[in-house]
Enzyme design. Structure first.
Site, PDB file in Angstrom:
ATOM      1  N   ARG A 236       0.932  -1.095   0.019  1.00 39.17           N
ATOM      2  CA  ARG A 236      -0.017   0.164  -0.092  1.00 39.17           C
ATOM      3  C   ARG A 236       0.730   1.200  -0.097  1.00 39.17           C
ATOM      4  NH1 ARG A 236      -2.067   0.287   6.327  1.00 39.17           N
ATOM      5  NH2 ARG A 236      -0.360   1.549   6.933  1.00 39.17           N
ATOM      6  N   ILE A 238       3.165   4.238  -0.152  1.00 45.51           N
ATOM      7  CA  ILE A 238       4.402   4.745  -1.077  1.00 45.51           C
ATOM      8  C   ILE A 238       4.652   3.605  -1.907  1.00 45.51           C
ATOM      9  CG2 ILE A 238       6.337   5.884  -1.085  1.00 45.51           C
ATOM     10  CD1 ILE A 238       5.461   7.602   1.159  1.00 45.51           C
ATOM     11  N   TYR A 369      11.415   6.802  15.544  1.00 43.43           N
ATOM     12  CA  TYR A 369      11.331   7.313  14.207  1.00 43.43           C
ATOM     13  C   TYR A 369      12.520   8.067  13.564  1.00 43.43           C
ATOM     14  CZ  TYR A 369       8.790   8.041   9.728  1.00 43.43           C
ATOM     15  OH  TYR A 369       8.718   8.069   8.456  1.00 43.43           O
ATOM     16  N   THR A 405      -0.824   9.782   2.862  1.00 44.39           N
ATOM     17  CA  THR A 405      -1.111   8.339   2.856  1.00 44.39           C
ATOM     18  C   THR A 405      -1.965   8.101   3.922  1.00 44.39           C
ATOM     19  OG1 THR A 405       0.983   8.114   4.309  1.00 44.39           O
ATOM     20  CG2 THR A 405       1.272   7.813   1.792  1.00 44.39           C
TER      21      THR A 405
HETATM   22  N1  LIG Z   1       3.446   9.022   4.327  1.00 33.87           N
HETATM   23  C1  LIG Z   1       4.622  10.079   4.760  1.00 33.87           C
HETATM   24  O1  LIG Z   1       4.289  11.053   4.840  1.00 33.87           O
HETATM   25  C2  LIG Z   1       6.052   9.870   4.761  1.00 33.87           C
HETATM   26  C3  LIG Z   1       7.079  10.721   5.266  1.00 33.87           C
HETATM   27  C4  LIG Z   1       8.316  10.421   5.470  1.00 33.87           C
HETATM   28  C5  LIG Z   1       8.798   9.136   5.226  1.00 33.87           C
HETATM   29  N2  LIG Z   1       7.709   7.997   4.893  1.00 33.87           N
HETATM   30  C6  LIG Z   1       8.354   6.661   4.862  1.00 33.87           C
HETATM   31  O2  LIG Z   1       7.960   6.063   3.533  1.00 33.87           O
HETATM   32  C7  LIG Z   1       7.824   4.692   3.694  1.00 33.87           C
HETATM   33  C8  LIG Z   1       6.232   4.357   3.235  1.00 33.87           C
HETATM   34  O3  LIG Z   1       5.418   5.173   4.128  1.00 33.87           O
HETATM   35  P1  LIG Z   1       3.823   5.030   3.961  1.00 33.87           P
HETATM   36  O4  LIG Z   1       3.236   6.222   4.256  1.00 33.87           O
HETATM   37  O5  LIG Z   1       3.515   4.654   2.399  1.00 33.87           O
HETATM   38  O6  LIG Z   1       3.528   4.084   5.069  1.00 33.87           O
HETATM   39  P2  LIG Z   1       2.286   2.714   5.109  1.00 33.87           P
HETATM   40  O7  LIG Z   1       2.171   2.556   6.574  1.00 33.87           O
HETATM   41  O8  LIG Z   1       1.124   3.301   4.225  1.00 33.87           O
HETATM   42  O9  LIG Z   1       3.069   1.441   4.202  1.00 33.87           O
HETATM   43  C9  LIG Z   1       4.123   0.841   4.891  1.00 33.87           C
HETATM   44  C10 LIG Z   1       4.224  -0.568   4.568  1.00 33.87           C
HETATM   45  O10 LIG Z   1       5.304  -1.194   4.823  1.00 33.87           O
HETATM   46  C11 LIG Z   1       4.764  -2.490   5.510  1.00 33.87           C
HETATM   47  N3  LIG Z   1       5.687  -3.010   6.369  1.00 33.87           N
HETATM   48  C12 LIG Z   1       5.968  -2.720   7.721  1.00 33.87           C
HETATM   49  N4  LIG Z   1       6.764  -3.312   8.415  1.00 33.87           N
HETATM   50  C13 LIG Z   1       7.065  -4.239   7.753  1.00 33.87           C
HETATM   51  C14 LIG Z   1       7.931  -5.355   7.807  1.00 33.87           C
HETATM   52  N5  LIG Z   1       8.491  -5.750   8.926  1.00 33.87           N
HETATM   53  N6  LIG Z   1       8.328  -6.132   6.823  1.00 33.87           N
HETATM   54  C15 LIG Z   1       7.799  -5.798   5.533  1.00 33.87           C
HETATM   55  N7  LIG Z   1       6.885  -4.772   5.323  1.00 33.87           N
HETATM   56  C16 LIG Z   1       6.410  -4.107   6.399  1.00 33.87           C
HETATM   57  C17 LIG Z   1       3.424  -2.163   5.861  1.00 33.87           C
HETATM   58  O11 LIG Z   1       2.614  -3.320   5.769  1.00 33.87           O
HETATM   59  C18 LIG Z   1       2.925  -1.262   4.926  1.00 33.87           C
HETATM   60  O12 LIG Z   1       2.391  -1.904   3.680  1.00 33.87           O
HETATM   61  C19 LIG Z   1       8.021   4.502   5.237  1.00 33.87           C
HETATM   62  O13 LIG Z   1       9.273   4.148   5.112  1.00 33.87           O
HETATM   63  C20 LIG Z   1       7.796   5.899   5.893  1.00 33.87           C
HETATM   64  O14 LIG Z   1       8.673   5.901   7.057  1.00 33.87           O
HETATM   65  C21 LIG Z   1       6.509   8.551   4.890  1.00 33.87           C
END
Ligand SMILES: NC(=O)c1ccc[n+]([C@@H]2O[C@H](COP(=O)([O-])OP(=O)(O)OC[C@H]3O[C@@H](n4cnc5c(N)ncnc54)[C@H](O)[C@@H]3O)[C@@H](O)[C@H]2O)c1
Length: 464
Positions: A236, A238, A369, A405
């Site tokens: 899901r 990003i 984090y 997201t």
């Molecule tokens: N959304 C934001 O604004 C934002 C900002 C900065 C950084 N990020 C980073 O971008 C990345 C994606 O974020 P997102 O918003 O899509 O998050 P999200 O929670 O929507 O998706 C994260 C995905 O990672 C998977 N996941 C978690 N733990 C796992 C594991 N142990 N093994 C395999 N998969 C695992 C989850 O099941 C999920 O599908 C992350 O690293 C997040 O820290 C997001």
């Protein structure tokens, strides 16, 4: 998640009230689509900020090939602060690579000052500079000045326009920057602004003499057969977009996510014609299981995207919340990369990890984090030179800001609204914006970008 405020500001009453009350009026950003693949509103204007020629027209013309924009080579009259021509321009590229003195900075002013009113909405300003020289304090002062200039300009431009600086590190020539210029001068970089990206001379894509330039400018059609990519956290958000973006350019994508997300994961993998790999990336044997899943024992692209938050102020944070975040976001990234490097699975590959602006600015309630994401930046910076020297592999990171997201939808309303607006584009980014940036770093032609962390944050004020 929908940004209702952005939509409202483009209605009649919204336009009226935002003007009256002086509220931000975010532009609807022009993002890449098959129907609108290039910037719009006019040509790309190429100017040289110095009296002496910078990169040379022929090299620049080749580097700009694939932007899809007609290129006009304009003249700057430094003495009179004038730039030739009239009419709208979609983008301006100012070559300041030969800038060696503070006095010559007036050429940057003379190039851009008369032009900014002609720059189309969602237009681009890209400065091409040189790495500040350690042994020439005049050149270093002038080149470093460009950084402050670009970061300020990005904050001034408005209407979805962005400004970025690309630095050539000697002996890099402008052809090393071709994939980076194509990215920045396209709708793919809609949410990237105020960035300084360094391009080096070393490194080649495997099997190519010129670093593997692509055929159509968006990283696709390298003509080397189907690339294999692995994206963690692909069920899901990003990760799903990154997988989709890599598949769009023809890669076969191994979509990895936890067992609990298996249904979503299978749906994503099936839609993209990829392969689902249900696996917890923190598992001790995760590296070995990934290697088993590689048909030829090697990967072209590895994207560490899986990440979690477990927010709480340090004073209230139990050890398990700390450890869980550090393990998923950082330790597993190192373990997996080390395993794949040792197994010889990363040769001539592109590794892209996901940091966050929280790892640069810090955030209340996010010591775990932010530590994990700052660690990602340190990992990338340290491993990159060795990965290139020993494996011809590049290692870079993206640092997303506020992206729409499920993760950010869970943030309380007031903090979410503040997070969305506190950047030069006055809006949150889309998962696709991060995916486009990852796809650029993952291109074979991006062999000269290594060890960098590129923020995808609309020039967020946090940590700026
Ligand atoms: N959304 C934001 O604004 C934002 C900002 C900065 C950084 N990020 C980073 O971008 C990345 C994606 O974020 P997102 O918003 O899509 O998050 P999200 O929670 O929507 O998706 C994260 C995905 O990672 C998977 N996941 C978690 N733990 C796992 C594991 N142990 N093994 C395999 N998969 C695992 C989850 O099941 C999920 O599908 C992350 O690293 C997040 O820290 C997001």
């Amino acid at each position: 998640m929908a940004d209702r405020y952005l939509r409202w500001t483009h209605t009649g009453p919204g336009r009226f009230l935002t003007r009256r009350l002086g509220l931000p009026r975010p532009e609807v950003l022009h993002r890449w689509t098959a129907e609108r693949p290039t910037l719009e509103g006019g040509p790309l204007l190429h100017l040289t900020a110095t009296a002496t020629e910078g990169c040379g027209r022929k090299e620049l013309r080749e580097a700009l090939d694939g932007c899809g924009l007609p290129v006009v080579h304009g003249r700057t009259d430094v003495a009179h602060g004038r730039t030739d021509g009239e009419g709208r321009v979609a983008a301006v590229l100012v070559d300041a690579t030969a800038l060696g003195t503070v006095a010559e900075l007036s050429g940057v002013h003379a190039s851009l000052h008369p032009l900014l009113r002609r720059l189309a909405p969602c237009g681009r300003v890209v400065l091409l500079g040189a790495r500040p020289a350690p042994d020439d304090h005049h050149q270093a002062a002038a080149q470093q000045a460009l950084e402050g200039f670009v970061r300020s300009l990005g904050k001034e431009l408005g209407r979805g326009r962005t400004a970025n600086l690309v630095r050539l590190a000697p002996p890099a020539r402008v052809d090393s920057a071709a994939s980076t210029l194509r990215f920045l001068l396209s709708p793919r970089s809609a949410f990237v602004s105020g960035q300084v990206i360094e391009v080096t001379a070393e490194g080649h894509a495997p099997g190519t003499a010129d670093g593997g330039t692509t055929e159509n400018g968006d990283g696709s059609g390298s003509g080397e057969g189907r690339r294999l990519a692995l994206v963690t956290g692909a069920a899901r958000g990003i990760g799903e977009q990154i997988a989709g973006r890599l598949a769009r350019e023809g890669a076969h994508v191994l979509c990895l996510d936890v067992e609990q997300a298996a249904d979503d994961l299978t749906r994503v993998a099936d839609r993209l014609g990829g392969t689902a790999l249900p696996l917890d990336i923190t598992a001790g044997d995760a590296g070995a299981r990934i290697v088993e899943a590689l048909p030829d024992g090697r990967l072209d692209v590895l994207v560490h995207n899986a990440g979690i938050t477990r927010d709480r102020r340090l004073v209230n944070m139990p050890a398990d919340r700390w450890a869980g975040v550090l393990d998923v976001n950082l330790a597993s990234v190192l373990r997996t990369t080390d395993h794949l490097l040792a197994a010889g699975a990363l040769r001539g590959s592109r590794v892209v990890a996901t940091a966050s602006i929280a790892g640069i600015a810090g955030n209340v309630g996010q010591t775990n984090y932010a530590a994990s994401k700052a660690g990602v930046i340190g990992f990338v910076r340290a491993l990159a030179p060795r990965a290139r020297a020993e494996h011809a592999t590049t290692v870079n990171a993206v640092a997303p800001g506020f992206i729409e997201t499920k993760m950010t939808a869970a943030v309380p309303f007031v903090i979410r609204e503040a997070g969305r607006r506190m950047n030069s584009l006055s809006q949150g980014g889309q998962p696709l914006d991060v995916a486009e940036t990852v796809a650029w770093l993952a291109e074979p032609a991006s062999h000269a970008v290594n060890g960098q962390t590129v923020r995808v944050c609309g020039q967020s004020l946090l940590g700026a």
